[in-house]
Design a protein around this motif. Structure first.
Motif, PDB file in Angstrom:
ATOM      1  N   ALA A  19      53.837 -53.754 -21.259  1.00  9.21           N
ATOM      2  CA  ALA A  19      53.846 -54.553 -19.911  1.00  9.21           C
ATOM      3  C   ALA A  19      55.401 -54.730 -19.484  1.00  9.21           C
ATOM      4  CB  ALA A  19      53.043 -55.799 -19.728  1.00  9.21           C
ATOM      5  N   MET A  20      56.069 -55.237 -20.913  1.00 12.81           N
ATOM      6  CA  MET A  20      57.273 -55.690 -20.724  1.00 12.81           C
ATOM      7  C   MET A  20      58.435 -54.583 -20.296  1.00 12.81           C
ATOM      8  SD  MET A  20      59.387 -58.234 -23.254  1.00 12.81           S
ATOM      9  CE  MET A  20      60.464 -57.284 -23.956  1.00 12.81           C
ATOM     10  N   ALA A  21      58.122 -53.374 -21.091  1.00 14.17           N
ATOM     11  CA  ALA A  21      58.964 -52.218 -20.476  1.00 14.17           C
ATOM     12  C   ALA A  21      58.666 -51.862 -19.153  1.00 14.17           C
ATOM     13  CB  ALA A  21      58.675 -51.086 -21.833  1.00 14.17           C
ATOM     14  N   ARG A  22      57.435 -51.901 -18.824  1.00 12.73           N
ATOM     15  CA  ARG A  22      57.176 -51.333 -17.451  1.00 12.73           C
ATOM     16  C   ARG A  22      57.912 -52.355 -16.411  1.00 12.73           C
ATOM     17  NH1 ARG A  22      51.600 -51.048 -19.552  1.00 12.73           N
ATOM     18  NH2 ARG A  22      51.173 -52.916 -18.433  1.00 12.73           N
ATOM     19  N   GLY A  23      57.856 -53.663 -16.725  1.00 15.54           N
ATOM     20  CA  GLY A  23      58.536 -54.568 -15.902  1.00 15.54           C
ATOM     21  C   GLY A  23      59.934 -54.179 -15.855  1.00 15.54           C
ATOM     22  N   GLU A  24      60.638 -53.964 -17.089  1.00 11.68           N
ATOM     23  CA  GLU A  24      61.799 -53.616 -16.823  1.00 11.68           C
ATOM     24  C   GLU A  24      62.434 -52.392 -16.374  1.00 11.68           C
ATOM     25  OE1 GLU A  24      63.075 -53.834 -21.109  1.00 11.68           O
ATOM     26  OE2 GLU A  24      65.430 -53.248 -20.576  1.00 11.68           O
ATOM     27  N   VAL A  25      61.337 -51.426 -16.307  1.00  6.79           N
ATOM     28  CA  VAL A  25      61.623 -50.160 -15.546  1.00  6.79           C
ATOM     29  C   VAL A  25      61.611 -50.373 -14.040  1.00  6.79           C
ATOM     30  CG1 VAL A  25      60.578 -47.743 -15.085  1.00  6.79           C
ATOM     31  CG2 VAL A  25      60.585 -48.707 -17.399  1.00  6.79           C
ATOM     32  N   LEU A  26      60.798 -50.990 -13.701  1.00  6.01           N
ATOM     33  CA  LEU A  26      60.408 -51.483 -12.248  1.00  6.01           C
ATOM     34  C   LEU A  26      61.779 -52.262 -11.673  1.00  6.01           C
ATOM     35  CD1 LEU A  26      56.972 -52.841 -11.290  1.00  6.01           C
ATOM     36  CD2 LEU A  26      58.382 -50.878 -10.086  1.00  6.01           C
ATOM     37  N   GLU A  27      62.270 -53.210 -12.639  1.00  7.22           N
ATOM     38  CA  GLU A  27      63.179 -54.045 -11.982  1.00  7.22           C
ATOM     39  C   GLU A  27      64.623 -53.219 -12.043  1.00  7.22           C
ATOM     40  OE1 GLU A  27      65.695 -57.879 -13.389  1.00  7.22           O
ATOM     41  OE2 GLU A  27      63.630 -57.465 -14.534  1.00  7.22           O
ATOM     42  N   LYS A  28      64.730 -52.668 -13.136  1.00  8.08           N
ATOM     43  CA  LYS A  28      66.268 -52.022 -13.625  1.00  8.08           C
ATOM     44  C   LYS A  28      66.353 -50.763 -13.083  1.00  8.08           C
ATOM     45  CE  LYS A  28      67.403 -55.028 -17.306  1.00  8.08           C
ATOM     46  NZ  LYS A  28      67.296 -55.166 -18.631  1.00  8.08           N
ATOM     47  N   ILE A  29      65.134 -50.055 -12.885  1.00 18.37           N
ATOM     48  CA  ILE A  29      65.507 -48.368 -12.579  1.00 18.37           C
ATOM     49  C   ILE A  29      64.921 -48.026 -11.161  1.00 18.37           C
ATOM     50  CG2 ILE A  29      64.705 -45.983 -13.274  1.00 18.37           C
ATOM     51  CD1 ILE A  29      65.032 -47.051 -16.207  1.00 18.37           C
ATOM     52  N   ILE A  30      63.285 -48.424 -11.104  1.00 13.29           N
ATOM     53  CA  ILE A  30      62.944 -47.924  -9.709  1.00 13.29           C
ATOM     54  C   ILE A  30      63.431 -48.921  -8.429  1.00 13.29           C
ATOM     55  CG2 ILE A  30      60.511 -47.590  -8.720  1.00 13.29           C
ATOM     56  CD1 ILE A  30      60.823 -45.987 -11.090  1.00 13.29           C
ATOM     57  N   ALA A  31      63.285 -50.161  -8.631  1.00 13.34           N
ATOM     58  CA  ALA A  31      63.607 -51.020  -7.566  1.00 13.34           C
ATOM     59  C   ALA A  31      65.118 -50.435  -7.037  1.00 13.34           C
ATOM     60  CB  ALA A  31      63.738 -52.541  -7.849  1.00 13.34           C
ATOM     61  N   PRO A  32      66.173 -50.501  -7.797  1.00 11.99           N
ATOM     62  CA  PRO A  32      67.562 -50.277  -7.401  1.00 11.99           C
ATOM     63  C   PRO A  32      67.678 -48.827  -6.729  1.00 11.99           C
ATOM     64  CG  PRO A  32      67.645 -50.826  -9.918  1.00 11.99           C
ATOM     65  CD  PRO A  32      66.162 -51.285  -9.450  1.00 11.99           C
ATOM     66  N   THR A  33      66.938 -47.905  -7.147  1.00 10.73           N
ATOM     67  CA  THR A  33      67.018 -46.560  -6.905  1.00 10.73           C
ATOM     68  C   THR A  33      66.213 -46.733  -5.161  1.00 10.73           C
ATOM     69  OG1 THR A  33      66.550 -45.555  -8.864  1.00 10.73           O
ATOM     70  CG2 THR A  33      66.165 -44.398  -7.023  1.00 10.73           C
ATOM     71  N   VAL A  34      65.272 -47.290  -5.156  1.00 10.15           N
ATOM     72  CA  VAL A  34      64.540 -47.428  -3.742  1.00 10.15           C
ATOM     73  C   VAL A  34      65.549 -48.013  -2.747  1.00 10.15           C
ATOM     74  CG1 VAL A  34      62.524 -48.257  -2.503  1.00 10.15           C
ATOM     75  CG2 VAL A  34      62.270 -47.243  -4.821  1.00 10.15           C
ATOM     76  N   ARG A  35      66.064 -49.115  -3.369  1.00 12.71           N
ATOM     77  CA  ARG A  35      66.853 -50.040  -2.520  1.00 12.71           C
ATOM     78  C   ARG A  35      68.201 -49.261  -1.981  1.00 12.71           C
ATOM     79  NH1 ARG A  35      66.594 -54.559  -5.777  1.00 12.71           N
ATOM     80  NH2 ARG A  35      68.464 -54.000  -6.844  1.00 12.71           N
ATOM     81  N   THR A  36      68.934 -48.754  -3.027  1.00 15.26           N
ATOM     82  CA  THR A  36      70.040 -47.809  -2.746  1.00 15.26           C
ATOM     83  C   THR A  36      69.670 -46.814  -1.639  1.00 15.26           C
ATOM     84  OG1 THR A  36      70.930 -48.632  -4.861  1.00 15.26           O
ATOM     85  CG2 THR A  36      71.987 -46.835  -3.712  1.00 15.26           C
ATOM     86  N   LEU A  37      68.869 -45.946  -1.879  1.00 19.36           N
ATOM     87  CA  LEU A  37      68.563 -44.964  -0.942  1.00 19.36           C
ATOM     88  C   LEU A  37      68.428 -45.567   0.220  1.00 19.36           C
ATOM     89  CD1 LEU A  37      66.398 -42.602  -3.156  1.00 19.36           C
ATOM     90  CD2 LEU A  37      68.690 -42.214  -2.315  1.00 19.36           C
ATOM     91  N   ALA A  38      67.511 -46.543   0.562  1.00 19.55           N
ATOM     92  CA  ALA A  38      67.232 -47.270   1.617  1.00 19.55           C
ATOM     93  C   ALA A  38      68.632 -47.704   2.457  1.00 19.55           C
ATOM     94  CB  ALA A  38      66.069 -48.174   1.796  1.00 19.55           C
ATOM     95  N   ASN A  39      69.168 -48.449   1.632  1.00 21.25           N
ATOM     96  CA  ASN A  39      70.331 -48.908   2.231  1.00 21.25           C
ATOM     97  C   ASN A  39      71.639 -47.609   2.614  1.00 21.25           C
ATOM     98  OD1 ASN A  39      69.866 -51.552   1.793  1.00 21.25           O
ATOM     99  ND2 ASN A  39      71.109 -51.786  -0.198  1.00 21.25           N
TER     100      ASN A  39
END
Ligand code: AMP
Ligand code: GLY
Length: 428
Positions: free
Chosen positions: A238-258
């Motif tokens: 669960a900790m690693a999954r949280g880190e993947v979401l926060e540090k990898i997936i979310a910034p990718t989605v945000r950057t592409l949208a921006n």
């Protein structure tokens, strides 16, 4: 549903159970499909490269949702063509599919967004690439920039081999995909896959898995599309999954949208679990094959509703996706000679494989004249079963494998071995 592999069989099987397809007028069409998909969908001939033909088909049949399975039509912009005519499409635009279509694009995005990944350079010049090797330690990681059907990565141990591989790449071994090359730092660790659905704003976790890429037991021999997989992947806690979401997936989605190219569809992150935490190896803009087969086996939510919400930018109104806590494991049965020269036409008898609750997804199969099932591709069947842990799911999957007669097929007997070994360790 566009596609014809085991991934598309699993998606069709799950879509066929959707509320979206519960009315008497509702139909699922698959193009081109396969004999397994034909159990759930009407299979039609349609060339995904012919966008006008795809649009005409969708208009004629008043299609409410198009699901694009493989990467090539996504990178080719089929989603844009269909959306341009007002159709709901599950899958990213051509611009966002660059995440898979260009390794250099993804590396630059990671650099801009501060996403943990291997250090790299990208170049279009052989001379520059050879010079750049001095800045990296062996083993060298060399990647053709474009789509190369999973074969565009070479990891030579010595500088001489690296130079020869670069010569090969720039010499046209991967066609246009190798006109640009990415050289990366080698990362150490265990690999795992993480999936998320996104409409460009909302992100829903969509499970994790581990696969076996090498053709041979003990993870040896040439790379393949994947010889088996299981989900969940206990190494991705669960900790690693949280880190993947926060540090990898979310910034990718945000950057592409921006940047005006929002990502919509499933985002598949290939990860290396390093001493410094999870790092991105690569992105794919579609479900993994065979990872999709184990995800769909565990999925409890309505796949059609999630995909339509994703396509229509209202994922924010959906509940988080629900998965069974059981483990699902799939064993790929391939045709002898895979990955180089798979033998076609071998007879298949599924026997009682599904009698004990296992599910056999079809990948490269077809009906011969007279209706008999025969092999028609490299990876032929995906035998999928569940259990309370990987050890149990593995045993159930191999029981089903052993009920199948396919004399010109072969499979690895050790899918899930890392986790089976960990499950056998005494707990203190
Ligand atoms: P890719 O097509 O980028 O997923 O690469 C194929 C495989 O090559 C991965 O699944 C890894 O096993 C390996 N690989 C790719 N990049 C790296 C890296 N930077 N360090 C170590 N192994 C890598
Ligand atoms: N199984 C790896 C992939 O689909 O890319």
């Amino acid at each position: 549903m566009l596609g014809s592999g085991g991934r598309e069989h699993a998606l069709s099987w799950k879509l066929a159970q959707s509320r979206l397809l519960s009315g008497p007028q509702d139909r699922l069409y698959a193009a081109p499909g396969n004999p397994g998909i034909a159990q759930h969908a009407t299979c039609v001939e349609l060339d995904a490269r012919d966008h006008a033909a795809a649009i005409a088909f969708c208009e004629e049949h008043r299609i409410g949702l198009v699901v694009i399975g493989p990467e090539a039509p996504l990178v080719d912009g089929l989603a844009d063509s269909l959306r341009g005519e007002g159709f709901s499409v599950f899958g990213p635009s051509k611009a966002a599919a660059q995440l898979e279509g260009s390794k250099g694009f993804t590396k630059d995005l990671c650099a801009r967004a501060g996403i943990p990944t291997a250090g790299y350079i990208r170049t279009r010049s052989f001379g520059e690439a050879v010079e750049a090797l001095a800045g990296f330690q062996p083993p060298y990681v060399l990647k053709a920039d474009g789509l190369a059907a999973g074969k565009g990565v070479v990891i030579p141990e010595t500088r001489e081999e690296a130079v020869a591989a670069l010569e090969d790449m720039f010499g046209g071994r991967f066609g246009a995909a190798g006109a640009e090359v990415v050289i990366e730092e080698f990362m150490r660790g265990e690999e795992a896959s993480f999936f998320a659905l996104t409409d460009g704003a909302t992100i829903l976790s969509f499970g994790c898995a581990q696969d076996h890429k090498r053709v041979g037991e003990g993870d040896t021999g040439p790379n393949t599309g994947g010889m088996g997989a299981y989900s969940p992947a206990p190494v991705l806690d669960a900790m690693a999954r949280g880190e993947v979401l926060e540090k990898i997936i979310a910034p990718t989605v945000r950057t592409l949208a921006n940047e005006g190219t929002p990502y919509s569809g499933v985002l598949f992150a290939g990860l290396m679990l390093t001493d410094q935490g999870p790092k991105l190896i690569e992105y794919n803009c579609r479900f993994g094959d065979p990872e999709c087969q184990v995800l769909m086996t565990r999925l409890k939510s309505d796949l059609g509703e999630l995909m339509l919400a994703c396509a229509d930018n209202r994922l924010g109104t959906c509940e988080p996706a629900k998965f069974a806590s059981d483990t699902a494991l799939t064993v790929v049965i391939a045709a002898k000679g895979y990955p180089d020269a798979p033998e076609k036409g071998g007879a298949i008898d599924l026997g009682s494989a599904e009698a004990c609750g296992a599910k056999v997804f079809h990948a490269g199969t077809k009906r011969a004249e007279g209706g008999a099932l025969v092999a028609d591709g490299g990876r032929v069947l995906n035998v999928t079963a569940t259990g309370r842990n990987v050890t149990e799911a593995q045993a159930a999957a191999y029981r089903a494998v052993d009920a199948i007669s396919f004399p010109t097929g072969f499979c690895r007997r050790d899918i899930g071995w890392r986790e089976v070994a960990r499950e056998a360790e005494p707990t203190s």
